[in-house]
Write an enzyme that holds these catalytic residues in place. Structure first.
Site, PDB file in Angstrom:
ATOM      1  N   ILE A 524      10.782  28.826 -90.107  1.00 17.29           N
ATOM      2  CA  ILE A 524      10.289  29.899 -89.230  1.00 17.29           C
ATOM      3  C   ILE A 524       9.200  29.343 -88.331  1.00 17.29           C
ATOM      4  O   ILE A 524       9.235  29.480 -87.132  1.00 17.29           O
ATOM      5  CB  ILE A 524       9.735  31.078 -90.051  1.00 17.29           C
ATOM      6  CG1 ILE A 524      10.815  31.617 -90.986  1.00 17.29           C
ATOM      7  CG2 ILE A 524       9.222  32.166 -89.128  1.00 17.29           C
ATOM      8  CD1 ILE A 524      10.291  32.602 -92.000  1.00 17.29           C
ATOM      9  N   LYS A 525       8.216  28.720 -88.949  1.00 14.99           N
ATOM     10  CA  LYS A 525       7.175  28.087 -88.142  1.00 14.99           C
ATOM     11  C   LYS A 525       6.310  27.186 -89.020  1.00 14.99           C
ATOM     12  O   LYS A 525       6.332  27.284 -90.235  1.00 14.99           O
ATOM     13  CB  LYS A 525       6.306  29.149 -87.465  1.00 14.99           C
ATOM     14  CG  LYS A 525       5.505  30.004 -88.438  1.00 14.99           C
ATOM     15  CD  LYS A 525       4.542  30.907 -87.678  1.00 14.99           C
ATOM     16  CE  LYS A 525       3.764  31.773 -88.620  1.00 14.99           C
ATOM     17  NZ  LYS A 525       2.886  32.704 -87.950  1.00 14.99           N
ATOM     18  N   GLY A 527       2.999  26.978 -90.127  1.00  8.69           N
ATOM     19  CA  GLY A 527       1.738  27.714 -90.190  1.00  8.69           C
ATOM     20  C   GLY A 527       0.612  26.749 -90.475  1.00  8.69           C
ATOM     21  O   GLY A 527       0.865  25.595 -90.849  1.00  8.69           O
ATOM     22  N   HIS A 528      -0.633  27.191 -90.308  1.00  9.53           N
ATOM     23  CA  HIS A 528      -1.696  26.218 -90.524  1.00  9.53           C
ATOM     24  C   HIS A 528      -1.988  25.992 -92.002  1.00  9.53           C
ATOM     25  O   HIS A 528      -2.661  25.048 -92.357  1.00  9.53           O
ATOM     26  CB  HIS A 528      -2.960  26.563 -89.733  1.00  9.53           C
ATOM     27  CG  HIS A 528      -3.527  27.905 -90.068  1.00  9.53           C
ATOM     28  ND1 HIS A 528      -3.071  29.045 -89.479  1.00  9.53           N
ATOM     29  CD2 HIS A 528      -4.484  28.277 -90.926  1.00  9.53           C
ATOM     30  CE1 HIS A 528      -3.745  30.071 -89.966  1.00  9.53           C
ATOM     31  NE2 HIS A 528      -4.598  29.634 -90.837  1.00  9.53           N
ATOM     32  N   GLY A 530       0.759  25.965 -94.174  1.00  9.10           N
ATOM     33  CA  GLY A 530       2.013  25.481 -94.727  1.00  9.10           C
ATOM     34  C   GLY A 530       3.176  25.877 -93.845  1.00  9.10           C
ATOM     35  O   GLY A 530       3.035  26.708 -92.957  1.00  9.10           O
ATOM     36  N   ASP A 649      -8.785  35.399 -91.188  1.00  3.45           N
ATOM     37  CA  ASP A 649      -7.723  34.881 -90.334  1.00  3.45           C
ATOM     38  C   ASP A 649      -6.971  36.033 -89.683  1.00  3.45           C
ATOM     39  O   ASP A 649      -5.749  36.036 -89.628  1.00  3.45           O
ATOM     40  CB  ASP A 649      -6.781  34.000 -91.167  1.00  3.45           C
ATOM     41  CG  ASP A 649      -5.853  33.179 -90.288  1.00  3.45           C
ATOM     42  OD1 ASP A 649      -6.145  33.033 -89.085  1.00  3.45           O
ATOM     43  OD2 ASP A 649      -4.828  32.705 -90.799  1.00  3.45           O
TER      44      ASP A 649
END
Ligand SMILES: *[C@@H]1O[C@H](CO)[C@@H](O)[C@H](O)[C@H]1NC(C)=O
Ligand SMILES: *[C@@H]1O[C@H](CO)[C@@H](O)[C@H](O)[C@H]1NC(C)=O
Ligand SMILES: *[C@@H]1O[C@H](CO)[C@@H](O)[C@H](O)[C@H]1NC(C)=O
Ligand SMILES: *[C@@H]1O[C@H](CO)[C@@H](O)[C@H](O)[C@H]1NC(C)=O
Ligand SMILES: *[C@@H]1O[C@H](CO)[C@@H](O)[C@H](O)[C@H]1NC(C)=O
Ligand SMILES: *[C@@H]1O[C@H](CO)[C@@H](O)[C@H](O)[C@H]1NC(C)=O
Ligand SMILES: *[C@@H]1O[C@H](CO)[C@@H](O)[C@H](O)[C@H]1NC(C)=O
Ligand SMILES: *[C@@H]1O[C@H](CO)[C@@H](O)[C@H](O)[C@H]1NC(C)=O
Ligand SMILES: *[C@@H]1O[C@H](CO)[C@@H](O)[C@H](O)[C@H]1NC(C)=O
Length: 892
Positions: A524-525, A527-528, A530, A649
């Site tokens: 999916i992406k 992330g910062h 993981g 966050d």
């Protein structure tokens, strides 16, 4: 019983009457078929094609009842058997036998798309169906060549023959179809060259010859078709372009991709002032781009030049094209620098940029800001990764502080070849390879010395804090939120977490199966904390799996997150289904799949109903629902958890959404208990002041609730303005933008806010007031002084009653007097609001006086009472939504 019988009889007669009326109406509109010849021919057609009596029944009149028959004045003018199925017998020997069509002398439309017609287009089509205007034979499994005679159908305006098995060369005679507006021959196996005669099809607006085997040159006449809007010649073996395509003045879509234009000259597109999509990928183009390529059309949205052998630099005009949404120039030999202009279009378009696999170099610049997805992997970019960049692939460059970069040797020699020095500072592999030099030793010593001193100071501070906190404990004040007990802070690294509430324990093998071995297709992406993957468990349940690489993230981040789930279980947070901690280097957390993804990817979405894939955006009601849901979640953390938990966050990508757009807050690995209690003692506030003033910029290190409020203010602005990426941007990048936006949010001028409202959102007068209110709330959350930002629960109240923010009730000032005199609790609260009026000078207004800017931060004034307010700064009325709240709390 009697009543029931009467009812039934009534319904029966009533129904009969209705049916009768329907017939009456139909009879009046459409005449029955009055040609016996045509009636018999329809029956012939039904027999020869094996059509079912379901669609074409035996008895009633074809003009009235049969599916797909269009009549005029009792004659058949249209036959549409598109998608029909044959009878079982008809299926046994299917043929292209439509001889009976010749008897319909007025027929202007024949549509048999998706009907199985294995055979050759009959010759008589061109000779006998003279009145035919529309012929649609898409996906009919037709074979062999197009008969020459088709060229005699001079009334034809649309000819669709795509997705068949047609072969041979296309007859020149098609060039006689001078009325033709649409010609679609795509998806066949035509060979030979494109007929020169196509240059005579002056009325053509759409020409699709894609996915065939056409070879040779594109006839120059095609470049003169001034009505052509769509030209798709992709997927052929064409090898030469006309010298000029400039006559295509109406062209919107140009697709010449997947050909072999090895001649090397890039086509001259000057004159194509309406071009939106320029698709020239994978077509063996070489040489440099014309310097004026991107001045051709300001409409350009899509530019695809991928997989060619293009060299030189990208003309600068590309970056300022106003409507760009998709740029792919990957896999060429482009070189050069990014222009260093500060684009003020902060994430204003949902655009994709792929410049990977080229030879671009130099530093990254803010022009990348307007793109939401950026792939610049496999280039030679150097320097820092800019902090607004999130959905970005940067692998295999020469960047500082990034993983998977090219080796220093490769980078240095690339830059040296161009007479440049490679700025090698801060690259991780240099510190690894080079032994510790004297210089580093000295620096290290200095740093350690400094740290020692700092540690001493910190120790002193902690002691002081503990002391003041103890005293705070004994105070009876406090809004139901206790101070942080010493044991409640997150677990120190290394301490194992109670997994009781952390869902199931999955094996690594299970997760491999669920994600297809963590296949890229399921990513999916990044992330910062993981990489996030889509997966499906054995039982078919879709999940999202976070893979945490222990070598590149903070060791205890996943423990903090598990600990969070251990303590907090609330429907506003993304459900944790399980975990897998068996590997040393990789840990996994398994979450429930959220159908709508996160706010950053669903604020705008592809409009599936329209063909051109334009972007639609969420309506205001949904946006407000999301804002309220998120505020609810944060408010829970701040006000119902003991000690208060700071999320740290809050941004659009942390706000996950289920299928009903209910917020399920995610990104919980940064969450931690707030330092100290909510009523900070004077000494902590004093000590924190230097940090706090730059809270927005580096605040994530300081876990105080007001930081979340600030970040949430950015999310609100993102919802109001539709400017994606605001909440993910750092303060530095945002400053200019905020300076520009905040003055448009004024308590006294509702209309001002229309300047910043998302243009893609239809906001009528009713909603404008709500939008205005939310903008005002956002502005108050963005107060530069943390202590002056409203607590989250009041933000929530404001979002639940947006109109109360801007519509003052007549009685509120009376109530204010009654309430504000009671108890120190509200006095403190209102005190902070009174003070807040002095903060406003921090935000310069474009025109207004200092006072006006000041009042716009307060939440209650209306324009009718503004003049009174203006000279009563001392009175400083409190926002009405707070008053109710205070009252309610007092009654509780
Ligand atoms: C329709 O035309 C075909 C071919 O000309 C002919 O054989 C057939 O008899 C005609 N049908 C009727 C009902 O006239
Ligand atoms: C053609 O017929 C099909 C099947 O009855 C129908 O779904 C379709 O809407 C018709 N198309 C037109 C253009 O009339
Ligand atoms: C033919 O019918 C199909 C299916 O109903 C429809 O999508 C198509 O637009 C029709 N063709 C024309 C030219 O109207
Ligand atoms: C069909 O067109 C050709 C020219 O392409 C012409 O020679 C022929 O006479 C035409 N036939 C009919 C029946 O119109
Ligand atoms: C050209 O096409 C348009 C539709 O695009 C049509 O209305 C017009 O009649 C056509 N002109 C000629 C000369 O056939
Ligand atoms: C051109 O045709 C190809 C194949 O038929 C298709 O994939 C592509 O999307 C078309 N291009 C445009 C711009 O529609
Ligand atoms: C960019 O292009 C390259 C090669 O053309 C491709 O492999 C890559 O997947 C593309 N990146 C994105 C984000 O689509
Ligand atoms: C761009 O310009 C800014 C200031 O004008 C400068 O600080 C920055 O280093 C430049 N970036 C590059 C990549 O040249
Ligand atoms: C690189 O990262 C380290 C820690 O991750 C940081 O201390 C350092 O300042 C960074 N260097 C640069 C140039 O950003």
């Amino acid at each position: 019983m009697v009543a029931v019988a009467v009812d039934r009889r009534f319904i029966f007669w009533f129904g009969l009457l209705l049916i009768f009326l329907c017939f009456e109406v139909t009879f009046q509109q459409i005449q029955p078929l009055n040609s016996t010849k045509e009636r018999e021919s329809l029956l012939q057609l039904r027999a020869s094609l094996g059509l079912r009596t379901k669609e074409w029944p035996r008895k009633p009149d074809p003009c009235l009842i049969w599916d797909g028959i269009t009549c005029q004045n009792g004659r058949v003018v249209g036959i549409n058997i598109s998608g029909f199925r044959r009878t079982r017998i008809g299926r046994r020997n299917p043929q292209f036998s439509v001889d009976a069509l010749v008897n319909f002398t007025l027929l202007h439309t024949f549509n048999a798309s998706n009907f199985y017609l294995p055979g050759t287009i009959p010759d008589f089509f061109g000779l006998r169906l003279n009145s035919l205007r529309v012929l649609d034979l898409r996906s009919c499994s037709i074979v062999n060549a197009i008969p020459n005679t088709i060229g005699n159908l001079t009334s034809l305006t649309a000819l669709y023959l795509s997705d068949n098995n047609l072969t041979g060369t296309v007859p020149d005679s098609l060039g006689q179809l001078s009325a033709l507006s649409v010609l679609d021959l795509s998806g066949n196996s035509f060979t030979g060259s494109i007929p020169e005669s196509f240059g005579f099809l002056k009325n053509l607006s759409s020409l699709d010859l894609s996915a065939n085997f056409f070879s040779g040159a594109i006839p120059s006449g095609i470049g003169t078709l001034s009505r052509l809007q769509y030209l798709n010649l992709s997927g052929n073996a064409l090898n030469s372009l006309p010298a000029k395509l400039g006559g295509l003045t109406s062209l919107v879509d140009l697709d010449l991709s997947e050909n072999s234009f090895s001649g090397g000259v890039f086509p001259d597109l000057r004159g194509l002032g309406n071009l939106k999509r320029m698709i020239l990928g994978n077509s063996m183009l070489n040489g440099q781009l014309p310097a004026d390529l991107f001045t051709v059309s300001l409409q350009l949205q899509t530019v695809v030049l991928r997989k060619n052998n293009l060299t030189g630099s990208l003309p600068d005009e590309l970056w300022s094209l106003p409507r760009l949404t998709f740029v792919d120039v990957s896999s060429n030999s482009f070189s050069g620098l990014l222009p260093n202009s500060s684009s003020d279009a902060v994430g204003s378009t949902v655009a994709v940029l792929n410049i990977s696999h080229n030879k671009f170099y130099g530093g990254l610049t803010p022009v990348l800001r307007r793109f939401r997805f950026v792939d610049l992997s496999n280039n030679y970019y150097e320097g820092k990764v800019l902090d607004f960049m999130h959905n970005v692939s940067i692998d295999s460059n020469c960047l500082q502080n990034a993983t998977n970069q090219k080796s220093t040797v490769v980078c240095t020699s690339f830059y040296a070849d161009r007479g440049l020095t490679f700025d090698n500072y801060g690259r991780p592999n240099t510190t690894k390879t080079a032994g510790k030099s004297n210089k580093t030793k000295i620096i290290l010593a200095a740093v350690l010395g400094g740290l020692g001193l700092l540690a001493l100071l910190v120790l002193l501070l902690v002691l002081l804090l503990l002391y003041t906190r103890k005293r705070g404990n004994s105070s009876p004040r406090g809004n139901g939120v206790g101070p942080a007990p010493a044991g409640a802070s997150p677990p120190p690294p290394g301490v194992s977490v109670n997994l009781a509430n952390a869902g199931d324990s999955f094996t690594y093998h299970q997760l491999l199966q669920a994600t297809g071995d963590f296949n890229d297709a399921n990513l999916i992406k990044h992330g910062h904390t993981g990489d996030l993957f889509n997966g499906v468990l054995e039982n078919g349940v879709p999940v999202v799996i976070k893979r945490i690489d222990m070598r590149s993230t903070k060791k205890d981040a996943y423990l903090l997150e598990l600990d969070f789930f251990n303590k907090v279980s609330h429907q506003r947070f993304v459900p944790l289904l399980g975990h897998c901690l068996e590997n040393e280097n990789e840990k996994f957390l398994v979450y429930k799949y959220m159908p709508k993804g996160d706010l950053s990817n669903c604020l705008f979405f592809k409009n599936t109903t329209s063909e051109d894939g334009t972007l639609q955006s969420l309506d205001w009601i949904t946006r407000l629902k999301i804002a309220t849901g998120a505020a609810d979640a944060i408010s829970y953390l701040h006000h119902e958890c003991i000690p208060p938990i700071v999320h740290r966050d809050i941004q659009a990508s942390s706000i996950l959404l289920d299928d009903k757009y209910e917020v399920r807050l995610g990104s919980l690995s940064e969450a931690c208990a707030q330092e100290g209690d909510t009523h900070q003692s004077k000494i902590t506030r004093f000590l924190r002041l230097p940090q706090s003033s730059e809270q927005g910029a580096s605040g994530s290190s300081t876990p105080i609730c007001a930081y979340d409020v600030y970040c949430f203010g950015k999310v609100l602005l993102e919802l109001v303005t539709g400017k994606l990426g605001i909440s993910a941007s750092s303060e530095g990048d945002l400053k200019d933008w905020l300076d520009h936006i905040l003055p448009c949010i004024s308590m006294y001028d509702k209309e001002l806010v229309t300047k910043i409202v998302d243009p893609s959102m239809v906001v009528d007068e009713d909603f404008l007031e709500e939008v205005w209110a939310i903008a005002i709330v956002a502005r108050s959350c963005l107060n530069p002084k943390p202590s002056r930002r409203p607590p989250m629960r009041y933000v929530l109240k404001a979002l639940e009653n947006p109109l109360k923010v801007v519509r003052e009730e007549s009685s509120s000032s009376a109530r204010l007097k009654a309430t504000s005199s009671r108890g120190s609790w509200n006095a403190t609260l209102f005190g902070s609001w009174r003070q807040s009026s002095s903060d406003v000078t921090a935000v310069p207004t474009a025109s207004g006086t200092k006072l006006e800017g000041a009042s716009s931060l307060k939440l209650s004034a209306t324009s009718s009472s503004s003049s009174r307010r203006r000279h009563s700064n001392e009175i400083c009325p409190e926002p009405s939504f707070r008053l109710h709240d205070v009252e309610r709390l007092e009654h509780e």
